[in-house]
Design an enzyme around this catalytic site. Structure first.
Site, PDB file in Angstrom:
ATOM      1  N   ASP A 208      42.710  33.839  36.561  1.00 22.56           N
ATOM      2  CA  ASP A 208      42.730  35.159  35.952  1.00 22.56           C
ATOM      3  C   ASP A 208      43.956  35.855  36.535  1.00 22.56           C
ATOM      4  O   ASP A 208      44.550  35.413  37.515  1.00 22.56           O
ATOM      5  CB  ASP A 208      41.438  35.927  36.260  1.00 22.56           C
TER       6      ASP A 208
HETATM    7  C1  BGC Z   1      41.087  40.127  32.831  1.00 21.62           C
HETATM    8  C2  BGC Z   1      41.189  38.969  31.884  1.00 21.62           C
HETATM    9  C3  BGC Z   1      42.377  39.171  30.991  1.00 21.62           C
HETATM   10  C4  BGC Z   1      43.614  39.316  31.868  1.00 21.62           C
HETATM   11  C5  BGC Z   1      44.881  39.545  31.075  1.00 21.62           C
HETATM   12  C6  BGC Z   1      42.361  40.337  33.599  1.00 21.62           C
HETATM   13  O1  BGC Z   1      42.311  41.502  34.353  1.00 21.62           O
HETATM   14  O2  BGC Z   1      40.028  39.920  33.726  1.00 21.62           O
HETATM   15  O3  BGC Z   1      40.016  38.854  31.135  1.00 21.62           O
HETATM   16  O4  BGC Z   1      42.502  38.107  30.095  1.00 21.62           O
HETATM   17  O5  BGC Z   1      43.453  40.429  32.731  1.00 21.62           O
HETATM   18  O6  BGC Z   1      44.917  40.815  30.548  1.00 21.62           O
END
Ligand code: BGC
Length: 820
Positions: free
Chosen positions: A280
């Site tokens: 993530d």
């Molecule tokens: C989120 C993800 C997301 C990523 C990109 C993260 O903070 O948890 O679900 O895809 O950011 O925006």
């Protein structure tokens, strides 16, 4: 019948397509330098990415790079896109076809914009009723979530776009998400993981979370298990001698992105996952540990936004040079990334990325699908005096801010971080811009013209006098209330991600009561991210209706009108609750951990398998509305339930085989449950039969487990035979001591019903009949007239321990690239 077929793993189309993709990927990787291979593993960095994340290009193999973009409900941060219903509404349809079609329509929009990877579906469970992001996913039950995620992946990937199942694993609250350890016992991980079936065979990518799986030694979670370890000591034979395998110390206090046991042992080993694991955003914490333990891609690439330094990139090259990472590890990482790209045919004719203002409009005719899904997701919870569907009311009062529009426009608040006007989605990275947002007040006003119905409104949540004045004397008063939440990072009306409580926002309870005190036909419409408490007014004699609209996206008002007037065609497909609505917040088995600490927050999953309805059943707590509940305008009769199949107890599961949990022998049909369904009402309609099993008590499973559902349309008087199948996997529990899927000895209860709460709250199931199918009398439904179900308690599996399955040939493992 509806829905996509399932795909077994070894020897199947999915497996063969992966084989072909791996052949191409391995050939390409063989021609790359170390630096080029590392390019495939490293995001370009926050400010240098044009998409949410980007992987760079490699000219020597004509690889143009990869664009990854949020979200799980549509293309984020662009225009000319659709705003689809949230995952929680897709779940409420209990309809695989609609789940699939939603995925396919989203996939078409991502492809249209030249986006290789959709950062969705979201598949973490609604373990906590107030969890900030659970609305992005498919609710509180692992089976339903698994079906929702699976159909979404199939749909998205049918368009040649890679899906990302996120977030792996146990990432179920926003508070402290970067500084917490999810302490989960081994068995719970298996039972609640919606990944845990052959259904993930097609998946190209998963996103690992930031959270730290359990510091095992300090937190022995379940004494009943011999292994107190979240991390299974499963070591794929291809990886002998791998660091950390079976070595308990190496598993303690380990970040999700460098957890050998969950990434190698569980995901790539036991589940045979052949795609790539990406972090993530900013969840990577190391170079060698992450690479050696199973992380394939770091996103967005830099260690801090714009910092220019990466845990992979040059650091990974250096780690190889210094010998802390073997180059073959990088080969595997690069191969996995390219294999996903080849699997989806993205090496040929994939559109150029264009998410800027000159980009194409990709909405197609998705608005009508969205409207259909919305209506099918709308759950009718209360319909006294048969007020719904509306006929030709003389006058309608529309009350509440949630019926209107945000005066500044639907996209005025960044990432939807406000609750003004109709609520169509929560906030954060799981959002998309609305192309438009149909407010209920506008849609209802339009529809009312057809019947010369007068419409009055008061769209303030706080002006109770105005609300009562508008409602007094109207034939029907519709009161709109909301509850909102989203991703950490925004603070919306004092909520910084997870909800602080389960109350309706803006003192919604007072608004309902103000209206109900003057209008004896008050229908409450709820737009919400999850359960809210309705006790303050649900028993008010003037509250005649409760319509749960969830998070419907752009077509909110239109779909609501379709349901309120019954205009929706095909008629009478209404939703079922994908979570339980309790009478008290404390009735739920677990709550958001709001602790603040300088050290890692320890989030203990003490409830184990007993989340949502599983806990309510076990603790005998009556909810207000059960998981799976929803009314319809017609009634159905269930009869002639029979169960056919044979099964032996025990297991010969071989956890050391890569892909062991996808073994066909676990997933082939072991038993068929058949019954006759009759529409005995006066209008056509869909029924959503649900199949619950009760495992023998020796297995210590929750009393009832959802293991099947369907969506069946019948005209008045029409009957059909319904067959739902159960696999050996469906009838097994994870034995943490033996590390095997095991069919317990004893008798299983099988329940097929219009919604399981009817039976779950009954004590009748206490009697067990071996090898007997017993049909019980219908139990009167306290809420609707649509009751009837059958309980059968069966059927045996009662072989002695010694009568295990004949030893079978171990399935051949999918060819995962070997690691030295
Ligand atoms: C989120 C993800 C997301 C990523 C990109 C993260 O903070 O948890 O679900 O895809 O950011 O925006």
């Amino acid at each position: 019948m509806e829905g996509e077929g399932y795909h077994l793993w070894a020897g199947t189309a999915a497996s063969q397509e992966w084989d072909a993709a791996y052949t191409k990927a391995e050939a390409a990787v063989a021609n790359l330098t170390l630096k080029e291979k590392v390019v495939l593993t490293t995001g370009k960095g926050y400010f240098t990415s044009t998409c949410t994340g980007n992987i760079g290009s490699i000219d020597s193999i004509n690889f143009p790079g990869i664009c990854l973009q949020d979200s799980a409900l549509g293309v984020r941060n662009t225009q000319g896109n659709s705003a689809f219903p949230a995952g929680i509404n897709a779940a409420a349809t209990f309809n695989r076809t609609l789940m699939y079609q939603r995925g396919a329509a989203m996939g078409a929009e991502f492809r249209g914009k030249g986006i290789n990877v959709q950062l969705g579906p979201y598949m973490n469970l609604m373990r906590l009723p107030a969890s900030g992001r659970a609305w992005e996913g498919f609710g509180a039950d692992p089976y339903l979530t698994g079906e929702g995620a699976y159909q979404s992946v199939l749909g998205i990937q049918s368009q040649g776009v890679q899906a990302v199942a996120k977030h792996f694993l146990n990432n179920e609250q926003e508070r402290s998400r970067a500084f917490s350890s999810s302490n989960v016992d081994d068995r719970t991980v298996s039972a609640k993981s919606s990944l845990n079936s052959r259904r993930q065979g097609w998946l190209t990518s998963v996103q690992a979370t930031r959270t730290v799986p359990p510091p095992r030694a300090s937190n022995p979670p379940f004494i009943e298990t011999a292994s107190l370890n979240l991390h299974r000591p499963v070591v794929p034979p291809q990886h002998p001698g791998e660091r950390g395998s079976g070595d308990i110390k190496a598993m303690n206090d380990t970040y999700a992105c460098e957890n050998n046991a969950t990434l190698h042992g569980y995901l790539k080993g036991e589940l045979g996952f052949r795609g790539y694991v990406m972090s993530d955003w900013y969840a990577t914490h190391s170079t060698a540990d992450a690479a050696n333990h199973g992380l394939d891609v770091t996103m967005p690439g830099d260690v801090i936004p714009g910092g220019g330094i990466s845990w992979f990139g040059d650091s990974l090259v250096l780690a190889v040079d210094l010998g802390s990472v073997n180059e073959s590890v990088v080969d595997e990482m690069a191969t996995r990334v390219l294999a996903g790209w080849y699997l989806l045919g993205q090496d040929q004719g994939f559109p150029e990325t264009n998410i800027g203002s000159s980009g194409p409009d990709v909405q197609g005719d998705h608005a009508s699908l969205i409207r259909t899904i919305d209506a099918a997701a709308t759950v009718l919870l209360k319909n006294d005096k048969g007020m719904l569907p509306l006929k030709s009311p003389r006058s309608i009062a529309i009350i509440g801010d949630g019926a209107g529009s945000n005066p500044s426009g639907p996209n005025a608040c960044a990432d939807r971080s406000c609750d003004k006007g109709v609520l169509g989605m929560g906030w954060g990275s799981g959002t998309a811009n609305y192309p438009y947002l149909i407010a209920p007040v506008d849609a209802i006003t339009n529809r009312s013209k057809e019947t010369n119905t007068t419409v009055v409104s008061s769209l303030s949540d706080s002006d109770l006098k105005a609300a009562a004045k508008a409602a007094a004397g109207a034939s029907v008063a519709l009161v709109f209330i909301t509850a909102d939440s989203g991703e950490l990072g925004y603070i919306v009306e004092g909520t910084d991600g997870d909800r602080n409580n389960l109350n309706a926002w803006h003192n919604g309870d007072d608004l309902v009561n103000a209206v109900a005190s003057v209008n004896n036909n008050t229908i409450v419409v709820v737009n919400t991210v999850g359960p809210i408490l309705v006790e303050a007014w649900i028993d008010h004699p003037n509250v005649t209706g409760l319509v749960w609209s969830g998070l419907p996206g752009q077509e909110a008002g239109n779909a609501l009108v379709d349901v309120l007037w019954g205009d929706y065609n095909p008629r009478q497909v209404y939703g079922r609750l994908p979570y339980t609505i309790a009478k008290n917040q404390s009735d739920y088995p677990a709550q958001v951990d709001f602790d603040i600490s300088l050290s890692t927050i320890q989030i203990s999953y003490n409830e184990g398998l007993f989340i949502d309805y599983r806990h309510f059943d076990a603790a005998n707590i009556a909810p207000r509305y059960e998981f799976g509940f929803g009314l319809s305008y017609t009634t159905f009769d269930y009869s002639g339930l029979s169960v056919n199949g044979s099964l032996t107890s025990g297991s010969n599961y071989d956890a050391t085989v890569v892909g062991a949990s996808l073994d066909a022998a676990l997933h082939e049909t072991a038993a068929s449950v058949t019954f006759t369904l009759t529409n005995n009402g006066t209008v056509a309609g869909h029924e959503i039969p649900q199949l619950y099993i009760s495992m023998p008590s020796s297995s210590n499973e929750p009393p009832y487990l959802l293991k099947g559902f369907d969506s069946i349309f019948l005209s008045p008087g029409e009957s059909t035979q319904v067959t739902l199948s159960l696999s050996r996997y469906d009838l097994s529990f994870w034995n943490a001591e033996t590390q095997k899927w095991e069919v317990p000895q004893g008798s299983f209860g099988i329940t097929a019903s219009t919604y399981a709460g009817v039976f779950r709250m009954s004590s009748t199931l206490a009697t067990v009949f071996n090898l007997t199918i017993k049909t019980l009398q219908a139990i009167p439904d306290p809420v609707s007239s649509a009751v009837i179900g059958l309980v059968t308690e069966i059927w045996n599996a009662v072989q002695q321990d010694t009568v295990l399955d004949e030893p079978k040939q171990a399935p051949s493992p999918p060819p995962v690239p070997a690691r030295v």
